[in-house]
Design a protein around this motif. Structure first.
Motif, PDB file in Angstrom:
ATOM      1  N   TYR A  29      70.213   6.912  55.126  1.00  0.00           N
ATOM      2  CA  TYR A  29      71.778   6.924  54.567  1.00  0.00           C
ATOM      3  C   TYR A  29      72.762   7.986  55.320  1.00  0.00           C
ATOM      4  N   ASN A  30      72.240   8.850  55.560  1.00  0.00           N
ATOM      5  CA  ASN A  30      73.141   9.804  56.439  1.00  0.00           C
ATOM      6  C   ASN A  30      73.655   9.110  57.637  1.00  0.00           C
ATOM      7  N   GLY A  31      72.716   8.304  58.552  1.00  0.00           N
ATOM      8  CA  GLY A  31      72.899   7.589  59.449  1.00  0.00           C
ATOM      9  C   GLY A  31      74.158   6.702  59.251  1.00  0.00           C
ATOM     10  N   LYS A  32      73.908   5.631  58.156  1.00  0.00           N
ATOM     11  CA  LYS A  32      74.823   4.906  57.832  1.00  0.00           C
ATOM     12  C   LYS A  32      76.193   5.422  57.481  1.00  0.00           C
ATOM     13  N   LEU A  33      76.237   6.457  56.622  1.00  0.00           N
ATOM     14  CA  LEU A  33      77.321   7.075  56.467  1.00  0.00           C
ATOM     15  C   LEU A  33      78.320   7.601  57.833  1.00  0.00           C
ATOM     16  N   TYR A  34      77.653   7.855  58.537  1.00  0.00           N
ATOM     17  CA  TYR A  34      78.349   8.315  59.897  1.00  0.00           C
ATOM     18  C   TYR A  34      78.763   7.212  60.484  1.00  0.00           C
ATOM     19  N   SER A  35      77.974   6.206  60.650  1.00  0.00           N
ATOM     20  CA  SER A  35      78.461   5.086  61.380  1.00  0.00           C
ATOM     21  C   SER A  35      79.268   4.101  60.578  1.00  0.00           C
ATOM     22  N   ASN A  36      79.536   4.388  59.249  1.00  0.00           N
ATOM     23  CA  ASN A  36      80.351   3.520  58.258  1.00  0.00           C
ATOM     24  C   ASN A  36      79.833   2.205  58.032  1.00  0.00           C
ATOM     25  N   ASP A  37      78.381   2.221  57.756  1.00  0.00           N
ATOM     26  CA  ASP A  37      77.715   0.897  57.428  1.00  0.00           C
ATOM     27  C   ASP A  37      77.553   0.993  56.022  1.00  0.00           C
ATOM     28  N   ARG A  38      78.193   0.617  55.193  1.00  0.00           N
ATOM     29  CA  ARG A  38      78.198   0.703  53.644  1.00  0.00           C
ATOM     30  C   ARG A  38      77.095   0.085  52.657  1.00  0.00           C
ATOM     31  N   TYR A  39      76.096  -0.836  53.585  1.00  0.00           N
ATOM     32  CA  TYR A  39      75.290  -1.505  52.936  1.00  0.00           C
ATOM     33  C   TYR A  39      73.715  -1.268  53.356  1.00  0.00           C
ATOM     34  N   LEU A  40      72.566  -1.769  52.442  1.00  0.00           N
ATOM     35  CA  LEU A  40      71.131  -1.269  52.679  1.00  0.00           C
ATOM     36  C   LEU A  40      70.830  -2.614  53.441  1.00  0.00           C
ATOM     37  N   ASP A  41      71.339  -3.699  53.140  1.00  0.00           N
ATOM     38  CA  ASP A  41      70.929  -5.050  53.431  1.00  0.00           C
ATOM     39  C   ASP A  41      72.036  -5.916  54.214  1.00  0.00           C
ATOM     40  N   ASP A  42      71.655  -6.857  54.903  1.00  0.00           N
ATOM     41  CA  ASP A  42      72.496  -7.570  55.808  1.00  0.00           C
ATOM     42  C   ASP A  42      73.323  -8.553  54.550  1.00  0.00           C
ATOM     43  N   GLU A  43      72.780  -9.003  53.911  1.00  0.00           N
ATOM     44  CA  GLU A  43      73.580  -9.795  52.706  1.00  0.00           C
ATOM     45  C   GLU A  43      74.504  -9.097  51.877  1.00  0.00           C
ATOM     46  N   LYS A  44      74.434  -7.680  52.072  1.00  0.00           N
ATOM     47  CA  LYS A  44      75.592  -6.727  51.443  1.00  0.00           C
ATOM     48  C   LYS A  44      75.256  -6.842  49.991  1.00  0.00           C
ATOM     49  N   THR A  45      74.077  -6.854  49.416  1.00  0.00           N
ATOM     50  CA  THR A  45      73.987  -6.782  47.938  1.00  0.00           C
ATOM     51  C   THR A  45      73.649  -5.457  47.350  1.00  0.00           C
ATOM     52  N   ARG A  46      73.255  -4.445  48.502  1.00  0.00           N
ATOM     53  CA  ARG A  46      72.547  -3.122  47.683  1.00  0.00           C
ATOM     54  C   ARG A  46      73.446  -2.126  48.428  1.00  0.00           C
ATOM     55  N   LYS A  47      74.353  -1.414  47.994  1.00  0.00           N
ATOM     56  CA  LYS A  47      75.276  -0.383  48.431  1.00  0.00           C
ATOM     57  C   LYS A  47      74.277   0.773  49.024  1.00  0.00           C
ATOM     58  N   ALA A  48      74.846   1.346  49.928  1.00  0.00           N
ATOM     59  CA  ALA A  48      74.095   2.759  50.528  1.00  0.00           C
ATOM     60  C   ALA A  48      74.376   3.784  49.313  1.00  0.00           C
ATOM     61  N   ILE A  49      73.591   4.831  49.233  1.00  0.00           N
ATOM     62  CA  ILE A  49      73.884   5.783  48.458  1.00  0.00           C
ATOM     63  C   ILE A  49      74.560   6.852  49.274  1.00  0.00           C
ATOM     64  N   LEU A  50      75.648   7.456  48.551  1.00  0.00           N
ATOM     65  CA  LEU A  50      76.401   8.571  49.398  1.00  0.00           C
ATOM     66  C   LEU A  50      76.276   9.957  48.436  1.00  0.00           C
ATOM     67  N   PRO A  51      76.398  11.028  49.376  1.00  0.00           N
ATOM     68  CA  PRO A  51      75.937  12.398  48.627  1.00  0.00           C
ATOM     69  C   PRO A  51      76.827  12.601  47.575  1.00  0.00           C
ATOM     70  N   CYS A  52      76.409  13.307  46.531  1.00  0.00           N
ATOM     71  CA  CYS A  52      77.288  13.284  45.320  1.00  0.00           C
ATOM     72  C   CYS A  52      78.545  13.878  45.236  1.00  0.00           C
ATOM     73  N   THR A  53      78.630  15.101  45.950  1.00  0.00           N
ATOM     74  CA  THR A  53      79.730  16.159  45.957  1.00  0.00           C
ATOM     75  C   THR A  53      80.953  15.251  47.009  1.00  0.00           C
ATOM     76  N   PRO A  54      80.577  14.898  48.120  1.00  0.00           N
ATOM     77  CA  PRO A  54      81.302  13.963  49.044  1.00  0.00           C
ATOM     78  C   PRO A  54      81.993  12.975  48.111  1.00  0.00           C
ATOM     79  N   LEU A  55      81.234  12.086  47.657  1.00  0.00           N
ATOM     80  CA  LEU A  55      81.564  11.041  46.630  1.00  0.00           C
ATOM     81  C   LEU A  55      82.446  11.620  45.644  1.00  0.00           C
TER      82      LEU A  55
END
Ligand SMILES: NC(=O)C1=CN([C@@H]2O[C@H](COP(=O)(O)OP(=O)(O)OC[C@H]3O[C@@H](n4cnc5c(N)ncnc54)[C@H](O)[C@@H]3O)[C@@H](O)[C@H]2O)C=CC1
Ligand SMILES: Nc1nc(=O)c2c([nH]1)NC[C@@H]1CN(c3ccc(C(=O)N[C@@H](CCC(=O)O)C(=O)O)cc3)C=[N+]21
Length: 303
Positions: free
Chosen positions: A119-145
């Motif tokens: 998830y950390n890698g996705k956050l820094y590279s601005n990749d907001r989903y876990l899958d290519d179909e964009k059905t599942r959002k990545a988890i963001l850390p609670c306090t920054p969020l």
């Protein structure tokens, strides 16, 4: 113009009923396990606050207080336990790069804070989903969020601008660059188009999207600036210094600034209200709401 003080409870209340109604439709109760392996009184406060609010929402919470040497083994066990839906480790544990290793030990399917490398890698590279179909959002850390939700609630995000550019034109200072709050927060705000001065005890770095670059995430630049060089130009100043003696000098703040503090101690002087248009003294309650949302999201992915 008088300063508006915005309390975290007001922002958190936007999420409470939504969370409760989602939980009420579940056959089994999602369970969060928190590992407390430090003697930080504020982490304990967070554990108590989480416990109370999770119970109110119908979610299970179990606090496991253990010596930090036993944390790795305990995390392995929780990763494999089918009755555990989410895992949270209170940081700092060692306060050095051993903490990063602990972050990566939490199974991504149970990582309610999104601090592991996936998830950390996705956050820094601005990749907001876990899958290519964009059905599942990545988890963001609670306090920054939580800070993002607070800024959105008070109108800092401009939704008339294109998605991913809602903070265009905004200059934001964040005084804290920890791996669990300040650095991911700087990346999130820069990925939304802000120019971010990331200030820590040693230096000031700029996080900003590079318009010329083909990538859609931000770049980081080291500077020689001091806080007094950059704070006066900031539209938003966010503080997270865990020291009661630290105070952001009110005289540096731009009139009409938005001031947000997430530290356990008050980093702004009382006079901040004479200068700021909006002051948010703490965000803890919103953090707890985001924790509940992330737990539910992981629980749904696991089904
Ligand atoms: N309300 C919430 O939801 C949360 C609150 N916290 C609180 O936020 C605070 C920070 O937590 P962490 O980031 O985990 O702590 P940390 O100790 O890992 O990081 C502290 C950061 O502050 C910086 N710093 C310290 N003194 C400074 C100074 N004089 N000038 C500029 N920068 C300075 C350090 O360089 C570092 O980047 C704590 O009080 C913690 O309890 C943390 C997480 C969530
Ligand atoms: N991995 C990790 N993630 C964290 O998010 C984290 C952490 N470690 N270590 C400790 C700090 C501290 N923290 C708090 C969050 C909410 C409240 C909170 O809800 N406070 C309420 C209630 C306080 C009360 O009623 O006593 C309030 O601010 O109004 C407090 C403290 C999260 N932290």
């Amino acid at each position: 113009m008088p300063c508006k003080v915005v309390l975290a409870a007001e922002v958190a209340s936007n999420y409470t009923s939504e969370i409760k109604s989602e939980v009420s439709q579940k056959d089994t109760r999602p369970k969060l396990v928190g590992f407390l392996a430090n003697d930080d009184p504020y982490a304990e406060k967070y554990a108590q606050s989480s416990s109370k609010h999770l119970a109110e929402a119908g979610l299970d919470f179990e606090l496991r207080q253990i010596p930090r040497e036993e944390l790795e083994a305990a995390l392995k066990e929780a990763n494999e336990d089918p009755l555990v839906s989410g895992i949270l480790v209170y940081y700092p544990v060692y306060g050095d790069d051993r903490d990063q290793k602990l972050q990566d030990m939490v199974d991504p399917t149970k990582d309610v804070e999104g601090l592991n490398v996936v998830y950390n890698g996705k956050l820094y590279s601005n990749d907001r989903y876990l899958d290519d179909e964009k059905t599942r959002k990545a988890i963001l850390p609670c306090t920054p969020l939580a800070v993002v939700k607070v800024l959105d609630h008070i109108g800092v995000y401009d939704h008339s601008l294109p998605y991913g550019d809602h903070l265009r034109g905004k200059t934001i200072a964040i005084v804290n660059r920890s791996e669990v709050v300040g650095r991911p927060l700087a990346a999130l705000l820069a990925n939304d188009g802000a120019k971010v001065y990331s200030i820590d005890i040693n230096d000031i770095q700029i996080f900003a999207r590079d318009a010329a670059a083909s990538i859609n995430s931000h770049t980081t630049t080291m500077t020689e600036f001091k806080p007094e060089d950059v704070i006066p130009e900031c539209d938003v100043v966010i503080t997270g210094v865990p020291a009661a003696a630290y105070k952001m000098p009110t005289s540096l703040l731009k009139p009409g600034v938005v001031a947000v503090n997430f530290a356990s101690v008050r980093n702004f002087e009382p006079e901040v209200k004479d200068v700021a248009s909006i002051y948010v003294p703490s965000v803890g309650k919103v953090t707890v709401s985001m924790l509940q949302r992330n737990l539910l999201r992981l629980f749904n992915y696991q089904q």
